[in-house]
Design a protein around this motif. Structure first.
Motif, PDB file in Angstrom:
ATOM      1  N   GLY A  43       0.802  -1.219   0.000  1.00  0.00           N
ATOM      2  CA  GLY A  43       0.000   0.000   0.000  1.00  0.00           C
ATOM      3  C   GLY A  43       0.836   1.269   0.000  1.00  0.00           C
ATOM      4  O   GLY A  43       2.064   1.242   0.094  1.00  0.00           O
ATOM      5  N   TRP A  44       0.135   2.388  -0.112  1.00  0.00           N
ATOM      6  CA  TRP A  44       0.779   3.701  -0.199  1.00  0.00           C
ATOM      7  C   TRP A  44      -0.184   4.764   0.310  1.00  0.00           C
ATOM      8  O   TRP A  44      -1.397   4.605   0.116  1.00  0.00           O
ATOM      9  CB  TRP A  44       1.169   3.997  -1.655  1.00  0.00           C
ATOM     10  CG  TRP A  44       2.177   5.091  -1.765  1.00  0.00           C
ATOM     11  CD1 TRP A  44       1.944   6.397  -2.121  1.00  0.00           C
ATOM     12  CD2 TRP A  44       3.570   4.994  -1.513  1.00  0.00           C
ATOM     13  NE1 TRP A  44       3.108   7.110  -2.105  1.00  0.00           N
ATOM     14  CE2 TRP A  44       4.135   6.270  -1.729  1.00  0.00           C
ATOM     15  CE3 TRP A  44       4.416   3.959  -1.114  1.00  0.00           C
ATOM     16  CZ2 TRP A  44       5.480   6.541  -1.574  1.00  0.00           C
ATOM     17  CZ3 TRP A  44       5.756   4.213  -0.961  1.00  0.00           C
ATOM     18  CH2 TRP A  44       6.275   5.487  -1.186  1.00  0.00           C
ATOM     19  N   PRO A  45       0.332   5.777   1.052  1.00  0.00           N
ATOM     20  CA  PRO A  45       1.716   6.097   1.392  1.00  0.00           C
ATOM     21  C   PRO A  45       2.308   5.153   2.442  1.00  0.00           C
ATOM     22  O   PRO A  45       1.586   4.379   3.061  1.00  0.00           O
ATOM     23  CB  PRO A  45       1.620   7.533   1.916  1.00  0.00           C
ATOM     24  CG  PRO A  45       0.220   7.648   2.412  1.00  0.00           C
ATOM     25  CD  PRO A  45      -0.626   6.806   1.524  1.00  0.00           C
ATOM     26  N   SER A  46       3.630   5.272   2.645  1.00  0.00           N
ATOM     27  CA  SER A  46       4.343   4.351   3.519  1.00  0.00           C
ATOM     28  C   SER A  46       5.313   5.109   4.411  1.00  0.00           C
ATOM     29  O   SER A  46       6.233   5.768   3.917  1.00  0.00           O
ATOM     30  CB  SER A  46       5.115   3.324   2.672  1.00  0.00           C
ATOM     31  OG  SER A  46       6.028   2.594   3.462  1.00  0.00           O
ATOM     32  N   GLU A  47       5.124   4.994   5.704  1.00  0.00           N
ATOM     33  CA  GLU A  47       6.045   5.617   6.652  1.00  0.00           C
ATOM     34  C   GLU A  47       7.423   4.968   6.577  1.00  0.00           C
ATOM     35  O   GLU A  47       8.445   5.633   6.752  1.00  0.00           O
ATOM     36  CB  GLU A  47       5.492   5.506   8.076  1.00  0.00           C
ATOM     37  CG  GLU A  47       4.286   6.401   8.337  1.00  0.00           C
ATOM     38  CD  GLU A  47       4.629   7.876   8.160  1.00  0.00           C
ATOM     39  OE1 GLU A  47       5.755   8.280   8.533  1.00  0.00           O
ATOM     40  OE2 GLU A  47       3.779   8.626   7.642  1.00  0.00           O
ATOM     41  N   LYS A  48       7.450   3.666   6.300  1.00  0.00           N
ATOM     42  CA  LYS A  48       8.738   2.972   6.193  1.00  0.00           C
ATOM     43  C   LYS A  48       9.543   3.493   5.002  1.00  0.00           C
ATOM     44  O   LYS A  48      10.770   3.577   5.059  1.00  0.00           O
ATOM     45  CB  LYS A  48       8.513   1.468   6.078  1.00  0.00           C
ATOM     46  CG  LYS A  48       7.974   0.831   7.349  1.00  0.00           C
ATOM     47  CD  LYS A  48       7.785  -0.668   7.187  1.00  0.00           C
ATOM     48  CE  LYS A  48       7.285  -1.301   8.486  1.00  0.00           C
ATOM     49  NZ  LYS A  48       7.066  -2.766   8.332  1.00  0.00           N
ATOM     50  N   ALA A  49       8.845   3.845   3.935  1.00  0.00           N
ATOM     51  CA  ALA A  49       9.538   4.407   2.773  1.00  0.00           C
ATOM     52  C   ALA A  49      10.147   5.754   3.118  1.00  0.00           C
ATOM     53  O   ALA A  49      11.302   6.044   2.756  1.00  0.00           O
ATOM     54  CB  ALA A  49       8.570   4.543   1.597  1.00  0.00           C
ATOM     55  N   LEU A  50       9.401   6.598   3.826  1.00  0.00           N
ATOM     56  CA  LEU A  50       9.931   7.902   4.229  1.00  0.00           C
ATOM     57  C   LEU A  50      11.150   7.753   5.119  1.00  0.00           C
ATOM     58  O   LEU A  50      12.150   8.463   4.964  1.00  0.00           O
ATOM     59  CB  LEU A  50       8.853   8.706   4.961  1.00  0.00           C
ATOM     60  CG  LEU A  50       7.956   9.606   4.121  1.00  0.00           C
ATOM     61  CD1 LEU A  50       6.871  10.215   4.994  1.00  0.00           C
ATOM     62  CD2 LEU A  50       8.758  10.690   3.417  1.00  0.00           C
ATOM     63  N   SER A  51      11.102   6.818   6.047  1.00  0.00           N
ATOM     64  CA  SER A  51      12.230   6.612   6.958  1.00  0.00           C
ATOM     65  C   SER A  51      13.464   6.135   6.199  1.00  0.00           C
ATOM     66  O   SER A  51      14.573   6.624   6.424  1.00  0.00           O
ATOM     67  CB  SER A  51      11.838   5.600   8.034  1.00  0.00           C
ATOM     68  OG  SER A  51      12.925   5.319   8.890  1.00  0.00           O
TER      69      SER A  51
END
Length: 250
Positions: A43-51
């Motif tokens: 899914g998206w958005p992703s907090e893990k991607a930002l981190s």
């Protein structure tokens, strides 16, 4: 953040948000800013991607999500696909340096361009590769050729950045604009519909391979918008001729 014209990075079915974030970081290292995602698994958005992006927040926050690869590339003129596996399609095969030079030439001529990257587990499938104009392969040790997603983007981005640095972004001789992928898709669907009606795409089990091979022929031609319109006119004229002959026979 503002950036000079550059290829779009398209991740097809990426799995982990962390990997998307590491891709964003690699993109930012080399002046790539537009990220598109096709059906991200988690899914998206992703907090893990930002981190995992380690500060390349603008890439992650600007990412757009699409339901299919065809939709993600519809507005692009030239598309390259990364793959390490041999394919049955007769497409031009480029190393990262040659790919960067080809992309730079098209972008300097006013085109839009993108690079397809497959998911972490299996990469791109044949239908995704069939949508591309050429493929990019990375020269690696044959005994261990596997690259992770961020590594693939990093290597491609490095060659892009190096090519732009060497060329200094100087305008090249203008080339006619290529047809957007959406217009090519409509041509393919039009042609394939008529070939189905004529019984050419037979037997059914061979149809997918025949369709991919036909699309590859047209994609290698770097068709312009005018050429696509002309080809659609040819298909339409042949179809109308067939209908008239059928009417005359009756």
């Amino acid at each position: 953040m503002t950036a000079s014209p550059a290829p779009v990075v398209i991740l097809v079915a990426p799995q982990l948000g962390e990997n998307i974030g590491m891709v964003a970081r690699a993109m930012a290292n080399f002046g790539l800013s537009e990220l598109r995602l096709v059906n991200p698994r988690d899914g998206w958005p992703s907090e893990k991607a930002l981190s995992a992006a380690s500060g390349a927040d603008w890439v992650v926050e600007g990412a757009r999500v699409y339901g299919s690869t065809a939709e993600a590339i519809a507005d692009l003129g030239v598309v390259l696909a990364t793959t390490a596996r041999p394919r049955e399609m007769a497409k031009p095969v480029l190393d990262p340096q040659a790919a960067a030079e080809r992309l730079a030439g098209r972008i300097d001529a006013g085109e839009t361009a993108g690079i397809l990257f497959g998911g972490e587990r299996a990469g791109l499938d044949n239908d995704d590769v069939a949508l591309a104009d050429a493929v990019i392969t990375f020269p690696t040790a044959p005994e261990f050729a596997s690259l992770n997603l961020a590594q693939s983007v990093l290597l491609t981005g490095y060659e892009w950045f190096r090519t732009r640095g060497l060329e200094g972004g100087r305008p090249r001789q203008a080339a006619p604009p290529l047809a957007p992928k959406a217009d090519l898709q409509r041509l393919f669907e039009h042609l394939e519909s008529e070939l189905d009606a004529a019984g050419f795409l037979f037997p059914p089990e061979k149809r997918p391979t025949m369709v991919r091979n036909l699309r590859t022929i047209f994609l290698k031609a770097d068709l312009t918008d005018q050429e696509v319109r002309s080809l659609r006119g040819v298909v339409r004229a042949l179809s109308e001729l067939k209908q008239r002959r059928g009417t005359d026979t009756n």
